[in-house]
Design an enzyme around this catalytic site. Structure first.
Site, PDB file in Angstrom:
ATOM      1  N   GLN A 498      38.692  31.207  44.068  1.00 39.72           N
ATOM      2  CA  GLN A 498      38.466  32.409  44.878  1.00 39.72           C
ATOM      3  C   GLN A 498      37.066  32.307  45.479  1.00 39.72           C
ATOM      4  O   GLN A 498      36.073  32.273  44.753  1.00 39.72           O
ATOM      5  CB  GLN A 498      38.579  33.673  44.029  1.00 39.72           C
ATOM      6  CG  GLN A 498      38.463  34.954  44.844  1.00 39.72           C
ATOM      7  CD  GLN A 498      38.367  36.196  43.975  1.00 39.72           C
ATOM      8  OE1 GLN A 498      37.354  36.409  43.308  1.00 39.72           O
ATOM      9  NE2 GLN A 498      39.416  37.011  43.962  1.00 39.72           N
ATOM     10  N   TYR A 579      32.547  43.575  48.289  1.00 33.28           N
ATOM     11  CA  TYR A 579      31.712  42.420  48.583  1.00 33.28           C
ATOM     12  C   TYR A 579      31.666  42.212  50.101  1.00 33.28           C
ATOM     13  O   TYR A 579      32.199  43.017  50.859  1.00 33.28           O
ATOM     14  CB  TYR A 579      32.207  41.207  47.812  1.00 33.28           C
ATOM     15  CG  TYR A 579      32.133  41.422  46.308  1.00 33.28           C
ATOM     16  CD1 TYR A 579      30.928  41.740  45.702  1.00 33.28           C
ATOM     17  CD2 TYR A 579      33.273  41.339  45.510  1.00 33.28           C
ATOM     18  CE1 TYR A 579      30.850  41.966  44.331  1.00 33.28           C
ATOM     19  CE2 TYR A 579      33.207  41.570  44.133  1.00 33.28           C
ATOM     20  CZ  TYR A 579      31.990  41.892  43.552  1.00 33.28           C
ATOM     21  OH  TYR A 579      31.918  42.131  42.205  1.00 33.28           O
ATOM     22  N   ARG A 627      42.560  38.478  48.828  1.00 36.79           N
ATOM     23  CA  ARG A 627      42.505  39.687  47.980  1.00 36.79           C
ATOM     24  C   ARG A 627      41.884  40.817  48.791  1.00 36.79           C
ATOM     25  O   ARG A 627      40.836  40.648  49.415  1.00 36.79           O
ATOM     26  CB  ARG A 627      41.701  39.441  46.712  1.00 36.79           C
ATOM     27  CG  ARG A 627      41.509  40.728  45.890  1.00 36.79           C
ATOM     28  CD  ARG A 627      40.961  40.483  44.493  1.00 36.79           C
ATOM     29  NE  ARG A 627      42.039  40.158  43.573  1.00 36.79           N
ATOM     30  CZ  ARG A 627      41.982  40.368  42.251  1.00 36.79           C
ATOM     31  NH1 ARG A 627      40.907  40.908  41.705  1.00 36.79           N
ATOM     32  NH2 ARG A 627      42.986  40.040  41.474  1.00 36.79           N
TER      33      ARG A 627
END
Length: 771
Positions: A498, A579, A627
């Site tokens: 990821q 993020y 995601r």
């Protein structure tokens, strides 16, 4: 003790009867504005658990109820001309009017004063003149409104209209029927509450009075826009009832429907922060509501009454009793409300599921609230569950979670994913022996796909000094060592990376030292979509310039190239949890006025640019996932509708699956936690976009995984904490289900442990204990 009860519904009456039975010296008065025979609604459903409590607390009431109950085990689900029947469920119902009569009689026999057709005095007056005031005055509670500052109610209106009706015959099962009309989808919920008379025969013409043919509750429900499109907003009560009977004529056998001052309404979920104020306490719908599709309103009110009576017996003062009552009931009610919300939202989104195969559709409906699961349904009705598994494609003896799934050129041997979990244990971004053991153990543990933690694309993109990276050669070599171990020692397990950038949530302490707290020293500068700190006291990031956007994009590309050379099977782009890339997507964190801010299309621009650039260098046969946070759990933030469009955009650009998480975008979020609480977002994206999804969020058991996969709500399930508790979670799930096959392969050195060890002898002769 003087007790005033406001409201003569089942909860208020049962509380009065219990309190008087436990202490005949109590002076109890019930105020009910309506006449004794007035009632709204028709049938009432009670669970065996609730009935057991009634039997223990008041055998007289239980005996009277038992004589009236209609019991049945089956649920019929009718959709597109096909009826699926599932048995073993166990329901008991009776008419609401008869329930009230039983409680009236019991209260009268015990000496409770019942004041019908009488408005209760003002609650302040009652509180001053009585020792206890029980507010059982329903969903529109005036007591709750009077003390709103203390109770702090939150009332949520939902998206469907429904009407409560009756039919003068007894269904032979709990029936769900779906009608696809030119205006949209409508559904019928029906169940019997009165038996046919003994001299009635099935061949009798359906023209006799309802006391001969039995009776059923019939609820018709549909989305608000469907209700308006069908013209129900312009029809009279009688016209609405006739229209409903015509739409569901087959289910009703051509019989008419009847009403009891029935009106179309919107369900409202009531939640109160507190349930008592001084000597005033809320009970039943005044305190809480739960959607009728799980049949819980009267059940919860009766259970409230049981708990309140018990707490008053057990505690020395009224204040202590009310506090104990609230502490006991609130968690139980919250659990029921979570299940009810899942159920009502499933019906709100019913149109998403209509194209499922018949048995799978029925399984999806039965498991909608998460109270009924795959394993539970297998116990109740094994033949039905096996038929759903065959339709899904499960080989004999194979649980759904152990069926393979293909993403681009990669076939996962099962549906379990070890979710990305930050370990905060890297040194200068380099993963070490800890990561080798951590990820290697979980790969040996049987999951189909093991994901790394978020691997950062630059030193400035780290969350903490302990975060791993892929921005230099030492890090790439360390990751290759881990990937090679997984491929060599756990053949058939895929490992994914990821990639992400912390954005405004960087330069913080390790999680166990102070999650999201700035470093006491050694901070590095932060960048983000907009110069907004994550929370008070956090560092203010710099807004990324056009040139810096290009630099960040190239950092992602370089990291992806290193990941490809390291041999990772899957690459996931982290666009969630506040993020950097997530910060561009949310309107709460992106206040830009250039081409990268404003509308959702413009907020998507930079994350899509990064995705395209990474996809261009990532090997064509290897899958890429994304995601996302499907909601910010905050006003003005990303909505479920936005999430669908975000997923649609990434899918159009080549994403092979969407990993659907939620929240962690803003510090002031208010998540609605609960078991599998994020899966409805994955379900919606899967059905509206048509892209494979990975569901996450409080999925903790193999039963949950099987249920979600078989119902078609997700394609893969990612679990985090269960894999921290048990690295071999997947293999143990196989052993506990008695499965041995290609979906769960035990490593050769571990095969001796593929059966649960015995904890003690169970086959020893038993000692003789009596003559």
């Amino acid at each position: 003790m003087r007790i005033a009860i406001i409201g003569g519904g089942p909860g208020g009456l049962y509380a009065a009867a219990l309190l008087k039975r436990l202490d005949p010296t109590r002076d109890i008065t019930v105020w009910e504005r309506n006449a004794p025979d007035d009632t709204f609604g028709f049938g009432v459903v009670l669970s065996d658990e609730t009935l057991g409590g009634i039997e223990h607390a008041d055998p007289v009431v239980y005996t009277a109820l038992r004589q009236e109950f209609v019991r049945w085990d089956d649920i019929d689900i009718v959709h597109r001309g096909t009826k699926q029947t599932s048995g073993g469920h166990g329901f008991a119902a009776l008419g609401r009017k008869r329930l009230l009569q039983i409680l009236h009689d019991r209260c009268g026999a015990l000496g409770v004063e019942l004041r019908f057709r009488t408005e209760a005095p003002a609650v302040d007056t009652l509180a001053a003149t009585y020792d206890l005031v029980v507010a059982a005055d329903g969903v529109h509670s005036t007591t709750r409104a009077a003390y709103a500052a203390t109770f702090r109610p939150r009332i949520t209106a939902h998206r469907c209209r429904y009407i409560w009706l009756a039919a003068d015959f007894a269904f032979d099962a709990f029936r769900f029927e779906i009608a696809e009309t030119e205006h949209g989808v409508m559904q019928l919920h029906g169940y019997p509450y009165a038996r046919p008379s003994p001299d009635h025969h099935p061949s009798t013409r359906p023209s006799g009075p309802h006391h001969q043919l039995g009776a059923s509750t019939v609820i018709v429900e549909m989305r608000e826009e469907v209700w308006r499109a069908a013209g129900f907003d312009e029809l009279t009560e009688s016209e609405s009832i006739a229209r409903c009977a015509k739409i569901f004529a087959e289910a009703l056998g051509g019989r008419p429907l009847r009403s009891n001052n029935s009106a179309w309404t919107t369900f409202r979920t009531v939640v109160n922060a507190r349930w008592h104020h001084g000597n005033v306490v809320l009970l039943g719908d005044a305190a809480h509501t739960a959607h009728f599709s799980i049949g819980s309103g009267t059940k919860l009110a009766v259970e409230d009454a049981l708990a309140l009576a018990a707490c008053l017996e057990e505690q020395p003062t009224v204040e202590q009793a009310l506090r104990a009552y609230e502490e006991e009931r609130k968690p139980v009610v919250a659990s029921t409300q979570r299940a009810a919300r899942a159920s009502l939202e499933w019906f709100e989104e019913l149109s998403h599921h209509l194209d499922q195969p018949p048995r799978r559709f029925a399984f999806n409906l039965l498991t909608r609230s998460r109270r009924v699961t795959h394993d539970n349904l297998r116990l109740r009705d094994p033949s039905f569950t096996e038929s759903v598994e065959r339709e899904f494609g499960c080989p004999p003896g194979t649980p759904p979670m152990f069926t393979p799934f293909r993403l681009r050129g990669l076939t996962l041997r099962n549906r379990v994913v070890v979710s990305p979990m930050d370990m905060y244990s890297a040194v200068d971004g380099v993963p070490g022996d800890f990561h080798l053991v951590h990820l290697g153990a979980r790969a040996l543990g049987g999951a189909g796909l093991v994901m790394t933690e978020m691997v950062c694309v630059s030193p400035e993109g780290r969350i903490t000094p302990g975060c791993a990276g892929l921005y230099d050669g030492r890090q790439a070599a360390a990751w290759k060592r881990i990937v090679d171990f997984v491929h060599a020692q756990s053949p058939g397990t895929a490992i994914g990376v990821q990639l992400g950038h912390s954005g405004r949530k960087g330069s913080t302490q390790l999680m166990w030292e102070g999650m999201d707290e700035p470093l006491p020293d050694g901070n590095w500068p932060l960048v983000a979509a907009s110069p907004l700190p994550y929370k008070p006291g956090s560092q203010v990031p710099r807004e990324l310039s056009r040139a810096q956007l290009t630099d960040v994009r190239e950092q992602f590309v370089s990291s992806a190239e290193r990941a490809a050379r390291a041999g990772f099977d899957v690459l996931e782009l982290h666009c969630a949890h506040g993020y950097l890339l997530s910060g561009f997507l949310s309107p709460l964190t992106n206040h830009r006025t250039d081409a990268y801010g404003g509308t959702l299309e413009r907020r998507l621009r930079f994350p899509l640019e990064v995705f395209d650039a990474v996809r261009a260098v990532w090997p064509a046969e290897r899958p890429m996932t994304v995601r996302i946070s499907a909601t910010d759990w905050a006003d003005g933030g990303t909505t479920a509708e936005d999430a669908v469009e975000i997923a649609r955009a990434f899918a159009a650009h080549g994403a092979d699956a969407i990993d659907v998480s939620t929240g962690q975008v803003v510090a002031e979020e208010r998540p609605e936690f609960g078991r599998s609480y994020q899966t409805p977002y994955a379900d919606r994206i899967r059905h509206e976009v048509g892209v494979p999804v990975i569901a996450v969020g409080a999925i903790s058991s193999w039963d949950d995984v099987n249920s979600l996969i078989l119902a078609g709500r997700t394609d893969l399930c990612a679990l985090a904490r269960p894999h921290l508790y048990d690295p071999h979670w997947t293999l143990h799930a196989a052993a506990e289900q008695g499965y041995a096959g290609p979906g769960a392969v035990w490593p050769a050195p571990y095969r001796a442990g593929s059966r649960r060890p015995r904890t003690g002898r169970t086959d020893a002769p038993k000692p003789r204990l009596s003559l």
